[in-house]
Design a protein around this motif. Structure first.
Motif, short mmCIF file in Angstrom:
data_model
loop_
_atom_site.label_atom_id
_atom_site.label_comp_id
_atom_site.label_asym_id
_atom_site.label_seq_id
_atom_site.Cartn_x
_atom_site.Cartn_y
_atom_site.Cartn_z
N VAL A 169 0.86 -1.24 0.11
CA VAL A 169 0.01 0.04 0.08
C VAL A 169 0.84 1.18 0.10
O VAL A 169 0.60 2.43 -0.58
CB VAL A 169 -1.03 -0.10 1.09
N ASP A 170 1.93 1.22 0.64
CA ASP A 170 2.82 2.45 0.87
C ASP A 170 3.33 2.92 -0.69
O ASP A 170 3.69 3.76 -0.73
CB ASP A 170 4.00 2.04 1.83
N ARG A 171 3.47 1.59 -1.42
CA ARG A 171 4.16 1.81 -2.74
C ARG A 171 2.92 2.26 -3.78
O ARG A 171 3.15 3.37 -4.62
CB ARG A 171 4.80 0.86 -3.44
N TRP A 172 1.76 1.91 -3.38
CA TRP A 172 0.68 2.12 -4.34
C TRP A 172 -0.02 3.42 -4.19
O TRP A 172 -0.37 4.27 -4.95
CB TRP A 172 -0.50 1.04 -4.24
N ILE A 173 0.35 3.98 -3.05
CA ILE A 173 -0.43 5.29 -2.70
C ILE A 173 -0.02 6.51 -3.71
O ILE A 173 -0.75 7.40 -4.11
CB ILE A 173 -0.42 5.74 -1.14
N PRO A 174 1.22 6.60 -3.71
CA PRO A 174 1.94 7.78 -4.47
C PRO A 174 1.55 7.48 -6.03
O PRO A 174 1.32 8.35 -6.88
CB PRO A 174 3.56 7.62 -4.21
N VAL A 175 1.44 6.10 -6.29
CA VAL A 175 1.05 5.83 -7.80
C VAL A 175 -0.04 6.48 -8.01
O VAL A 175 -0.61 6.86 -9.01
CB VAL A 175 1.10 4.40 -7.93
N CYS A 176 -1.32 6.23 -6.99
CA CYS A 176 -2.56 6.47 -7.13
C CYS A 176 -2.60 8.12 -7.38
O CYS A 176 -3.21 8.65 -7.88
CB CYS A 176 -3.45 5.94 -6.33
N ARG A 177 -1.83 8.56 -6.32
CA ARG A 177 -1.96 10.32 -6.30
C ARG A 177 -1.25 10.81 -7.61
O ARG A 177 -1.77 11.83 -8.07
CB ARG A 177 -1.19 10.87 -5.16
N ASN A 178 -0.23 10.14 -8.26
CA ASN A 178 0.28 10.78 -9.33
C ASN A 178 -0.72 10.43 -10.63
O ASN A 178 -0.76 11.33 -11.59
CB ASN A 178 1.53 9.97 -9.77
N GLY A 179 -1.37 9.54 -10.51
CA GLY A 179 -2.38 9.10 -11.39
C GLY A 179 -1.92 8.98 -12.73
O GLY A 179 -0.67 8.45 -13.18
N SER A 180 -2.75 9.16 -14.03
CA SER A 180 -2.51 9.01 -15.31
C SER A 180 -3.47 9.81 -16.12
O SER A 180 -4.75 9.71 -15.71
CB SER A 180 -2.41 7.49 -16.06
N PRO A 181 -3.11 10.52 -17.13
CA PRO A 181 -3.99 11.06 -17.93
C PRO A 181 -5.09 10.06 -18.48
O PRO A 181 -6.05 10.69 -19.09
CB PRO A 181 -3.09 11.83 -19.13
N LEU A 182 -4.91 8.89 -18.56
CA LEU A 182 -5.69 7.86 -19.40
C LEU A 182 -6.81 7.11 -18.33
O LEU A 182 -7.57 6.44 -18.83
CB LEU A 182 -4.90 6.94 -20.08
N VAL A 183 -6.43 7.50 -17.00
CA VAL A 183 -7.43 7.20 -16.01
C VAL A 183 -8.16 8.20 -15.35
O VAL A 183 -7.44 9.31 -14.92
CB VAL A 183 -6.65 6.30 -14.80
N PRO A 184 -9.43 8.48 -15.31
CA PRO A 184 -10.10 9.48 -14.78
C PRO A 184 -9.57 9.69 -13.33
O PRO A 184 -9.16 8.81 -12.41
CB PRO A 184 -11.43 8.79 -14.56
N ARG A 185 -9.43 10.94 -13.21
CA ARG A 185 -8.76 11.60 -11.82
C ARG A 185 -9.45 11.33 -10.85
O ARG A 185 -9.00 11.09 -9.51
CB ARG A 185 -8.31 13.17 -12.17
N ARG A 186 -10.88 11.37 -10.63
CA ARG A 186 -11.80 11.11 -9.58
C ARG A 186 -11.43 9.59 -9.05
O ARG A 186 -11.56 9.29 -7.85
CB ARG A 186 -13.15 11.23 -9.89
N MET A 187 -11.05 8.52 -10.10
CA MET A 187 -11.11 7.20 -9.57
C MET A 187 -9.48 7.12 -9.05
O MET A 187 -9.56 6.56 -7.77
CB MET A 187 -10.90 6.34 -10.91
N THR A 188 -8.51 7.79 -9.38
CA THR A 188 -7.40 7.65 -8.92
C THR A 188 -7.19 8.34 -7.55
O THR A 188 -6.60 7.92 -6.49
CB THR A 188 -6.24 8.13 -9.71
N GLU A 189 -8.00 9.53 -7.34
CA GLU A 189 -7.98 10.23 -5.96
C GLU A 189 -8.60 9.53 -5.09
O GLU A 189 -8.11 9.35 -3.89
CB GLU A 189 -8.35 11.61 -6.27
#
Length: 317
Positions: A169-189
């Motif tokens: 989880v500690d590795r995934w949280i920054p991945v989600c916070r950084n997100g991607s233009p191809l994935v809806p921002r509301r979902m990554t947040e």
């Protein structure tokens, strides 16, 4: 992924024959892989014939064939002292590092039985299962119930050697916070927020984090047994997601995809005796992180990216 047949129908002890018996399809999958962290795919394939011969000598194996393979391992039916066994040799990578230890902990209760292990060679000797029959071969709802029942049977405390879910989880949280233009921002947040909440008290149970329909095979001593565990010290609610994104054709052909996937999740959590809301939240964040990783690929697959996002949407109210 369940192993499949390929290559030469029999294997002899001669090194040249061993090399010829490694399926070309498997070579194509492994070639060019970077080291994770020690041995790259090309070097490992070059050494594999010698390694198979050494294992055959060490464990007194006579190979029967055919050679089976998944995306990370070759699996070879053999016999020793007249008894059928299966030799599995994996390309060295983190998810397979402690597979033998997980199988040892489970002791054949709900999972394939470990007969011997050589961790230095990433090799295991296993009981034979019916490789041509898995949970894809039965009705979906029955298959979900089997998955949940196996989760209940496999549940036990994790020993300290296993990677913890909280570390992941500690590795995934920054991945989600950084997100991607191809994935809806509301979902990554939303995924980043959920991960921060889920992290508390998520460790401690030995779980199979890839328990989907092709990773459950029929057996003679029990109807169904889990294989290929990718073990983790976590909670079983985290382990539901792979049963949602597999058998995807049945999901997309359903009248209502959201209702279909929620039904799968409900059957599994009830059979396993785990919290449905936590399984829903974990499934959402796993699907979102899969979407981000797919989007980060230099050539992201549009069908795969669409699947992750569509399934993640089905996990939200």
């Amino acid at each position: 992924m369940a192993e499949r047949s390929g290559g030469n129908p029999r294997i002899e002890t001669d090194l040249t024959d061993f090399a010829r018996s490694i399926p070309a399809e498997f070579r194509e999958i492994v070639q060019g892989r970077p080291a994770e962290p020690d041995v790259g795919g090309d070097d490992w394939l070059d050494h594999l014939p010698t390694q198979l011969a050494e294992l055959a000598a060490a464990w007194d194996l006579v190979a029967d064939g055919p050679v089976w393979h998944g995306v990370c391992a070759v699996v070879i039916p053999c016999h020793r002292d007249g008894e059928p066994v299966v030799l599995k040799v994996s390309w060295p990578h983190e998810e397979a590092r402690l597979e033998h230890l997980a199988l040892q902990n489970w002791g054949g209760r709900g999972a394939v039985r470990l007969l011997a292990a050589d961790p230095a060679r990433w090799a295991m000797l296993l009981e034979p299962l019916l490789h041509d029959r898995n949970l894809d071969d039965i009705g979906l709802l029955d298959a979900c119930e089997v998955i949940g029942d196996l989760m209940r049977r496999l549940d036990r405390p994790a020993t300290p050697q296993f990677t913890t879910l909280s570390d992941e989880v500690d590795r995934w949280i920054p991945v989600c916070r950084n997100g991607s233009p191809l994935v809806p921002r509301r979902m990554t947040e939303q995924a980043a927020s959920l991960l921060a909440d889920l992290r508390a008290d998520c460790d401690g149970r030995l779980i199979h984090q890839d328990l989907h329909f092709q990773n459950v095979l029929a057996a003679e001593r029990e109807p169904w047994l889990a294989i290929d565990p990718k073990p983790l010290s976590g909670e079983w609610a985290f382990g539901v997601a792979p049963a949602l994104w597999n058998r995807w054709d049945e999901a997309t052909s359903a009248y209502n995809l959201r209702t279909h996937l929620r039904l799968r999740l409900g059957i599994i959590t009830e059979a396993a005796g785990i919290d449905e809301d936590r399984a829903l939240a974990w499934s959402f964040v796993r699907l979102v992180t899969n979407a981000i990783w797919e989007a980060q690929d230099p050539q992201p697959g549009q069908p795969e990216l669409s699947r992750w996002i569509t399934a993640a949407k089905a996990m939200t109210d």
